[in-house]
Design an enzyme around this catalytic site. Structure first.
Site, PDB file in Angstrom:
ATOM      1  N   SER A 161       0.844  -1.193   0.000  1.00  0.00           N
ATOM      2  CA  SER A 161       0.000   0.000   0.000  1.00  0.00           C
ATOM      3  C   SER A 161       0.880   1.245   0.000  1.00  0.00           C
ATOM      4  O   SER A 161       2.005   1.222   0.520  1.00  0.00           O
ATOM      5  CB  SER A 161      -0.839  -0.020   1.279  1.00  0.00           C
ATOM      6  OG  SER A 161      -1.383   1.247   1.551  1.00  0.00           O
ATOM      7  N   TYR A 214      -1.370  -0.850  11.026  1.00  0.00           N
ATOM      8  CA  TYR A 214      -1.656  -1.423   9.701  1.00  0.00           C
ATOM      9  C   TYR A 214      -0.474  -1.172   8.766  1.00  0.00           C
ATOM     10  O   TYR A 214       0.021  -2.081   8.082  1.00  0.00           O
ATOM     11  CB  TYR A 214      -2.946  -0.818   9.131  1.00  0.00           C
ATOM     12  CG  TYR A 214      -3.135  -1.077   7.652  1.00  0.00           C
ATOM     13  CD1 TYR A 214      -3.436  -2.354   7.188  1.00  0.00           C
ATOM     14  CD2 TYR A 214      -2.989  -0.050   6.707  1.00  0.00           C
ATOM     15  CE1 TYR A 214      -3.596  -2.606   5.823  1.00  0.00           C
ATOM     16  CE2 TYR A 214      -3.146  -0.282   5.349  1.00  0.00           C
ATOM     17  CZ  TYR A 214      -3.452  -1.561   4.910  1.00  0.00           C
ATOM     18  OH  TYR A 214      -3.602  -1.800   3.568  1.00  0.00           O
ATOM     19  N   LYS A 264       2.396  -3.774   6.729  1.00  0.00           N
ATOM     20  CA  LYS A 264       2.789  -3.775   5.308  1.00  0.00           C
ATOM     21  C   LYS A 264       4.304  -3.614   5.192  1.00  0.00           C
ATOM     22  O   LYS A 264       4.956  -4.312   4.412  1.00  0.00           O
ATOM     23  CB  LYS A 264       2.078  -2.655   4.543  1.00  0.00           C
ATOM     24  CG  LYS A 264       0.579  -2.854   4.411  1.00  0.00           C
ATOM     25  CD  LYS A 264       0.240  -4.035   3.531  1.00  0.00           C
ATOM     26  CE  LYS A 264      -1.237  -4.315   3.457  1.00  0.00           C
ATOM     27  NZ  LYS A 264      -1.575  -5.641   2.943  1.00  0.00           N
TER      28      LYS A 264
HETATM   29  P1  NAD Z   1     -10.871  -7.016   1.702  1.00  0.00           P
HETATM   30  O1  NAD Z   1     -11.019  -6.986   3.178  1.00  0.00           O
HETATM   31  O2  NAD Z   1     -12.066  -6.777   0.864  1.00  0.00           O
HETATM   32  O3  NAD Z   1     -10.234  -8.408   1.250  1.00  0.00           O
HETATM   33  C1  NAD Z   1      -9.344  -9.131   2.056  1.00  0.00           C
HETATM   34  C2  NAD Z   1      -9.846 -10.572   2.102  1.00  0.00           C
HETATM   35  O4  NAD Z   1      -8.939 -11.329   2.907  1.00  0.00           O
HETATM   36  C3  NAD Z   1     -11.218 -10.709   2.743  1.00  0.00           C
HETATM   37  O5  NAD Z   1     -12.047 -11.492   1.893  1.00  0.00           O
HETATM   38  C4  NAD Z   1     -10.959 -11.422   4.080  1.00  0.00           C
HETATM   39  O6  NAD Z   1     -12.016 -12.267   4.450  1.00  0.00           O
HETATM   40  C5  NAD Z   1      -9.683 -12.184   3.760  1.00  0.00           C
HETATM   41  N1  NAD Z   1      -8.815 -12.470   4.923  1.00  0.00           N
HETATM   42  C6  NAD Z   1      -8.345 -11.588   5.839  1.00  0.00           C
HETATM   43  N2  NAD Z   1      -7.560 -12.238   6.737  1.00  0.00           N
HETATM   44  C7  NAD Z   1      -7.517 -13.536   6.350  1.00  0.00           C
HETATM   45  C8  NAD Z   1      -6.859 -14.690   6.863  1.00  0.00           C
HETATM   46  N3  NAD Z   1      -6.104 -14.633   7.950  1.00  0.00           N
HETATM   47  N4  NAD Z   1      -7.034 -15.864   6.228  1.00  0.00           N
HETATM   48  C9  NAD Z   1      -7.817 -15.944   5.122  1.00  0.00           C
HETATM   49  N5  NAD Z   1      -8.451 -14.884   4.584  1.00  0.00           N
HETATM   50  C10 NAD Z   1      -8.302 -13.689   5.197  1.00  0.00           C
HETATM   51  O7  NAD Z   1      -9.703  -5.983   1.328  1.00  0.00           O
HETATM   52  P2  NAD Z   1      -9.256  -5.421  -0.087  1.00  0.00           P
HETATM   53  O8  NAD Z   1      -9.644  -3.990  -0.159  1.00  0.00           O
HETATM   54  O9  NAD Z   1      -9.654  -6.339  -1.164  1.00  0.00           O
HETATM   55  O10 NAD Z   1      -7.676  -5.439   0.115  1.00  0.00           O
HETATM   56  C11 NAD Z   1      -6.884  -6.532  -0.290  1.00  0.00           C
HETATM   57  C12 NAD Z   1      -5.446  -6.271   0.119  1.00  0.00           C
HETATM   58  O11 NAD Z   1      -5.012  -5.048  -0.451  1.00  0.00           O
HETATM   59  C13 NAD Z   1      -5.231  -6.132   1.611  1.00  0.00           C
HETATM   60  O12 NAD Z   1      -4.017  -6.762   1.955  1.00  0.00           O
HETATM   61  C14 NAD Z   1      -5.133  -4.639   1.828  1.00  0.00           C
HETATM   62  O13 NAD Z   1      -4.338  -4.312   2.937  1.00  0.00           O
HETATM   63  C15 NAD Z   1      -4.464  -4.189   0.534  1.00  0.00           C
HETATM   64  N6  NAD Z   1      -4.752  -2.791   0.212  1.00  0.00           N
HETATM   65  C16 NAD Z   1      -6.047  -2.369   0.107  1.00  0.00           C
HETATM   66  C17 NAD Z   1      -6.322  -1.022  -0.151  1.00  0.00           C
HETATM   67  C18 NAD Z   1      -7.745  -0.517  -0.214  1.00  0.00           C
HETATM   68  O14 NAD Z   1      -7.951   0.685  -0.087  1.00  0.00           O
HETATM   69  N7  NAD Z   1      -8.742  -1.364  -0.450  1.00  0.00           N
HETATM   70  C19 NAD Z   1      -5.259  -0.115  -0.323  1.00  0.00           C
HETATM   71  C20 NAD Z   1      -3.953  -0.594  -0.252  1.00  0.00           C
HETATM   72  C21 NAD Z   1      -3.706  -1.937   0.012  1.00  0.00           C
HETATM   73  N1  UFG Z   2     -12.229  11.792   3.421  1.00  0.00           N
HETATM   74  C1  UFG Z   2     -13.254  12.675   3.739  1.00  0.00           C
HETATM   75  N2  UFG Z   2     -14.394  12.164   4.294  1.00  0.00           N
HETATM   76  C2  UFG Z   2     -14.563  10.828   4.535  1.00  0.00           C
HETATM   77  C3  UFG Z   2     -13.505   9.938   4.210  1.00  0.00           C
HETATM   78  C4  UFG Z   2     -12.353  10.462   3.660  1.00  0.00           C
HETATM   79  O1  UFG Z   2     -13.135  13.873   3.525  1.00  0.00           O
HETATM   80  O2  UFG Z   2     -15.622  10.429   5.059  1.00  0.00           O
HETATM   81  C5  UFG Z   2     -11.026  12.338   2.774  1.00  0.00           C
HETATM   82  C6  UFG Z   2      -9.736  12.071   3.520  1.00  0.00           C
HETATM   83  O3  UFG Z   2      -9.490  13.086   4.464  1.00  0.00           O
HETATM   84  C7  UFG Z   2      -8.720  12.030   2.371  1.00  0.00           C
HETATM   85  C8  UFG Z   2      -9.527  11.460   1.195  1.00  0.00           C
HETATM   86  O4  UFG Z   2     -10.892  11.685   1.533  1.00  0.00           O
HETATM   87  O5  UFG Z   2      -8.340  13.342   2.028  1.00  0.00           O
HETATM   88  C9  UFG Z   2      -9.304   9.973   0.984  1.00  0.00           C
HETATM   89  O6  UFG Z   2      -9.523   9.282   2.206  1.00  0.00           O
HETATM   90  P1  UFG Z   2      -9.655   7.689   2.269  1.00  0.00           P
HETATM   91  O7  UFG Z   2      -9.931   7.327   3.689  1.00  0.00           O
HETATM   92  O8  UFG Z   2     -10.596   7.215   1.235  1.00  0.00           O
HETATM   93  O9  UFG Z   2      -8.212   7.189   1.819  1.00  0.00           O
HETATM   94  P2  UFG Z   2      -6.792   7.466   2.485  1.00  0.00           P
HETATM   95  O10 UFG Z   2      -5.937   8.047   1.405  1.00  0.00           O
HETATM   96  O11 UFG Z   2      -6.880   8.190   3.743  1.00  0.00           O
HETATM   97  O12 UFG Z   2      -6.363   5.982   2.869  1.00  0.00           O
HETATM   98  C10 UFG Z   2      -6.078   5.021   1.869  1.00  0.00           C
HETATM   99  C11 UFG Z   2      -6.353   3.607   2.386  1.00  0.00           C
HETATM  100  C12 UFG Z   2      -5.442   3.282   3.538  1.00  0.00           C
HETATM  101  C13 UFG Z   2      -4.015   3.547   3.157  1.00  0.00           C
HETATM  102  C14 UFG Z   2      -3.868   4.956   2.640  1.00  0.00           C
HETATM  103  C15 UFG Z   2      -2.479   5.253   2.169  1.00  0.00           C
HETATM  104  O13 UFG Z   2      -7.682   3.499   2.822  1.00  0.00           O
HETATM  105  O14 UFG Z   2      -5.566   1.902   3.811  1.00  0.00           O
HETATM  106  O15 UFG Z   2      -4.738   5.154   1.534  1.00  0.00           O
HETATM  107  O16 UFG Z   2      -2.205   4.434   1.104  1.00  0.00           O
HETATM  108  F1  UFG Z   2      -3.244   3.381   4.263  1.00  0.00           F
END
Ligand code: NAD
Ligand code: UFG
Length: 339
Positions: free
Chosen positions: A125, A149, A153
């Site tokens: 991330s 978190y 990572k």
């Molecule tokens: P998500 O929660 O929708 O998907 C993660 C999946 O992993 C879920 O289906 C959950 O049930 C499963 N899971 C969690 N722990 C587990 C375990 N111990 N064993 C088996 N299954 C398990 O999340 P996502 O948004 O699809 O994110 C996927 C990956 O990408 C994550 O590692 C997250 O940290 C990373 N990521 C997500 C974002 C975002 O904004 N969505 C941003 C950066 C990185």
């Molecule tokens: N924001 C609002 N109102 C809300 C939610 C968010 O104004 O209800 C704003 C935040 O302040 C930020 C922007 O919208 O300026 C995006 O916020 P998000 O929470 O959607 O995303 P972030 O960039 O804060 O976080 C994301 C992922 C995290 C990751 C981070 C850095 O959700 O997991 O990017 O990669 F850690």
């Protein structure tokens, strides 16, 4: 045909990647404990692809279950999505985050090693850049975590770098996602957060569908074009595609390599609200409130390395992202629990 183990393949990004894998002739095997996903997602994947992926309902830390997957299937590579991802929850329950994310990754690597599988694409991330100040952010920017978190990572990235130094058989791509949004264009799969969404776009979508009154805009006095926070939003279909590009590039990597996955463009909170309003044909009410602690003003990616080394580039713009997110939300107002 290659068999790809997809950990967390029932989740938001995983499910879209499983669809892309099936559509490109791969054979995905999902392992997921459904702690943050709904079993119905598997039916929806089947509806989109006319093919049902193999699914193992197990926790990644269950070494026997994991080993038996490798015994049953000849796995060529692993895409490792499974993990917990809520920043606030990681602050209040850090042990659960370290156990699930770091322990899960360690168990996976061990079982992969035991079965001679050394190809891995890991979901990292942009959070590993902490409070970066130089934009756009490239992969050489200093790494830092600002919450548990983020530490999980960073720690997993470090473990994987060390592993590649220790054993040259490994090929690992660390994909550092910026802000994933949107949904598959069928409207059948998408993001379905539990409880109050932490992230902007799912929150805006729930306002549009009448589940919440208005969006709280966290801060209107940042040093950005309109005072609100700027992020690099990326369509989940582009993100899914980046995993296929990474799989294809793995064998050419020299050990472990990090790649930014974004569009390279920054959009403010108000830009997002405006684009979503256009997509759904109604004004989204919002109110500017105090900044959210820990937020940075601006974050967007330098994507030149992914373009040149993965031969991958994002295709979708913000308007398309919001249209596709709205289609999913309007067809499934209560997410997977809608019908
Ligand atoms: P998500 O929660 O929708 O998907 C993660 C999946 O992993 C879920 O289906 C959950 O049930 C499963 N899971 C969690 N722990 C587990 C375990 N111990 N064993 C088996 N299954 C398990 O999340 P996502 O948004 O699809 O994110 C996927 C990956 O990408 C994550 O590692 C997250 O940290 C990373 N990521 C997500 C974002 C975002 O904004 N969505 C941003 C950066 C990185
Ligand atoms: N924001 C609002 N109102 C809300 C939610 C968010 O104004 O209800 C704003 C935040 O302040 C930020 C922007 O919208 O300026 C995006 O916020 P998000 O929470 O959607 O995303 P972030 O960039 O804060 O976080 C994301 C992922 C995290 C990751 C981070 C850095 O959700 O997991 O990017 O990669 F850690």
């Amino acid at each position: 045909m290659q068999k790809i183990l997809v950990t967390g393949g029932a989740g938001y990004i995983g499910s879209h990647t499983v669809v892309a894998l099936l559509q490109q002739g791969y054979e995905p095997v999902i392992v997921d404990n459904f702690s943050n996903s709904h079993p119905r997602v598997i039916d929806r994947i089947e509806q989109i692809c006319n093919q049902r992926p193999s699914v193992v309902d197990a926790d990644l830390r269950d070494t026997d279950a994991l080993a038996s997957i490798f015994q049953t299937h000849e796995i060529d590579a692993v895409i490792h999505f499974a993990g917990l991802k809520a920043v606030g929850e990681s602050v209040t329950d850090p042990v659960r985050y370290y156990e699930n994310n770091v322990q899960g990754a360690l168990q996976l690597i061990k079982v992969m090693s035991q079965h001679g599988c050394h190809r891995l694409v890991f979901s990292s991330s942009a959070t590993v850049y902490g409070n970066a100040t130089r934009m756009p952010i490239n992969e050489q920017a200093p790494l830092q975590a600002t919450n548990p978190y983020g530490w999980t990572k960073l720690m997993i990235e470090q473990i994987l770098r060390d592993l590649c130094v220790a054993d040259p058989a490994w090929r690992v791509a660390l994909l550092r996602y910026f802000n994933p949004v949107a949904a598959h264009q069928s409207g059948l799969i998408g993001e379905d957060p539990n409880g109050i969404p932490n992230n902007l776009v799912p929150f805006v979508a729930q306002v549009a569908v009448g589940r919440r009154d208005h969006v709280a805009v966290f801060g209107g006095d940042y040093d950005t074009h309109d005072g609100t926070g700027v992020r690099d939003y990326i369509h989940v279909l582009d993100l899914a595609d980046a995993h296929l590009s990474a799989l294809r590039a793995l064998d050419g990597l020299d050990g472990c390599r990090a790649f930014n996955i974004g569009t390279g463009n920054g959009h403010s909170v108000l830009d997002v609200i405006r684009a979503f309003s256009q997509a759904c044909g109604q004004d989204i009410p919002y109110q500017v409130v105090d900044r959210r602690p820990g937020d940075v003003a601006t974050s967007y990616a330098d994507v030149s390395r992914s373009q040149s080394e993965l031969a991958w580039q994002a295709k979708f713009d913000l308007a398309q992202m919001m249209q596709d997110h709205w289609r999913w939300q309007s067809q499934n107002p209560q997410g997977y629990g809608s019908d």
